[in-house]
Design an enzyme around this catalytic site. Structure first.
Site, PDB file in Angstrom:
ATOM      1  N   HIS A 109       0.812  -1.224   0.000  1.00  6.11           N
ATOM      2  CA  HIS A 109       0.000   0.000   0.000  1.00  6.11           C
ATOM      3  C   HIS A 109       0.844   1.273   0.000  1.00  6.11           C
ATOM      4  O   HIS A 109       0.301   2.365  -0.130  1.00  6.11           O
ATOM      5  CB  HIS A 109      -0.940   0.019   1.207  1.00  6.11           C
ATOM      6  CG  HIS A 109      -0.232   0.347   2.486  1.00  6.11           C
ATOM      7  ND1 HIS A 109       0.633  -0.542   3.095  1.00  6.11           N
ATOM      8  CD2 HIS A 109      -0.222   1.473   3.230  1.00  6.11           C
ATOM      9  CE1 HIS A 109       1.130   0.029   4.184  1.00  6.11           C
ATOM     10  NE2 HIS A 109       0.632   1.251   4.294  1.00  6.11           N
ATOM     11  N   HIS A 139       1.656   6.850  -0.545  1.00  7.23           N
ATOM     12  CA  HIS A 139       0.727   6.031   0.240  1.00  7.23           C
ATOM     13  C   HIS A 139      -0.569   5.901  -0.548  1.00  7.23           C
ATOM     14  O   HIS A 139      -1.219   6.898  -0.847  1.00  7.23           O
ATOM     15  CB  HIS A 139       0.478   6.703   1.598  1.00  7.23           C
ATOM     16  CG  HIS A 139      -0.151   5.802   2.599  1.00  7.23           C
ATOM     17  ND1 HIS A 139      -1.497   5.526   2.593  1.00  7.23           N
ATOM     18  CD2 HIS A 139       0.377   5.124   3.633  1.00  7.23           C
ATOM     19  CE1 HIS A 139      -1.757   4.712   3.601  1.00  7.23           C
ATOM     20  NE2 HIS A 139      -0.636   4.456   4.256  1.00  7.23           N
TER      21      HIS A 139
END
Length: 169
Positions: free
Chosen positions: A74, A89
């Site tokens: 992620h 992110h």
């Protein structure tokens, strides 16, 4: 002007270590303080920006070297030539998805630029999991940052130049 600025070489001015920033996705570019997660919006991890994506193709927001790819895929850390580190992110609270919606295309040590696809994100899977799909770019070592400029906000195309960041000499 600082007391010892005369000791600095002429080539150490922030203008000379300015690095271009690019949109990491097609979508809506927003200031980091508009991100719904307070860890990002209150700049606890650093300053930055985000894109609310319209598709899941995520490209690098900078030219640099991949420092880390989180096991959950992620997030990716990238080191810029001027020493600034960024965290890309993908989505908010997505660590608990254990990599499910992410197909990361880079690995530690890879050289990347705005044309490098970092990841393909399944936006429908994020939505199904009730996750915010904001793609957040954070400068994690703000002590190195001399200047950060975001030149635009609103609808943006991936790879479009959106600003710059320079490091302390």
């Amino acid at each position: 002007m600082g007391l010892f600025d005369f000791l600095k070489k002429k080539d150490e001015t922030p203008e000379n270590n300015s690095i271009k920033l690019y949109a990491p996705a097609n979508g809506k570019l927003v200031s980091i303080d508009e991100v719904s997660d307070p860890v990002f919006s209150q700049k606890m991890m650093g300053d930055g920006f985000a894109v609310i994506p319209t598709d899941g193709k995520i490209t690098s927001p900078v030219a640099g070297k991949v420092l880390s790819v989180f096991p959950t895929q992620h997030a990716v850390g990238i080191l810029l030539e001027n020493g600034v580190e960024i965290l890309l992110h993908m989505g908010l609270d997505t660590v608990e998805l254990n990599g499910g919606p992410f197909e990361t295309a880079v690995k530690e040590g890879d050289e990347v630029n705005e044309n490098t696809v970092v990841s393909t994100v399944d936006l429908a899977a994020l939505e199904a999991a009730g996750k915010d799909n904001a793609i957040v770019v954070v400068f994690t070592n703000m002590d190195k940052v001399a200047d950060f400029k975001l030149d635009t906000t609103g609808t943006i195309s991936a790879k479009a130049e959106i600003g710059s960041i320079s490091a302390n000499a």
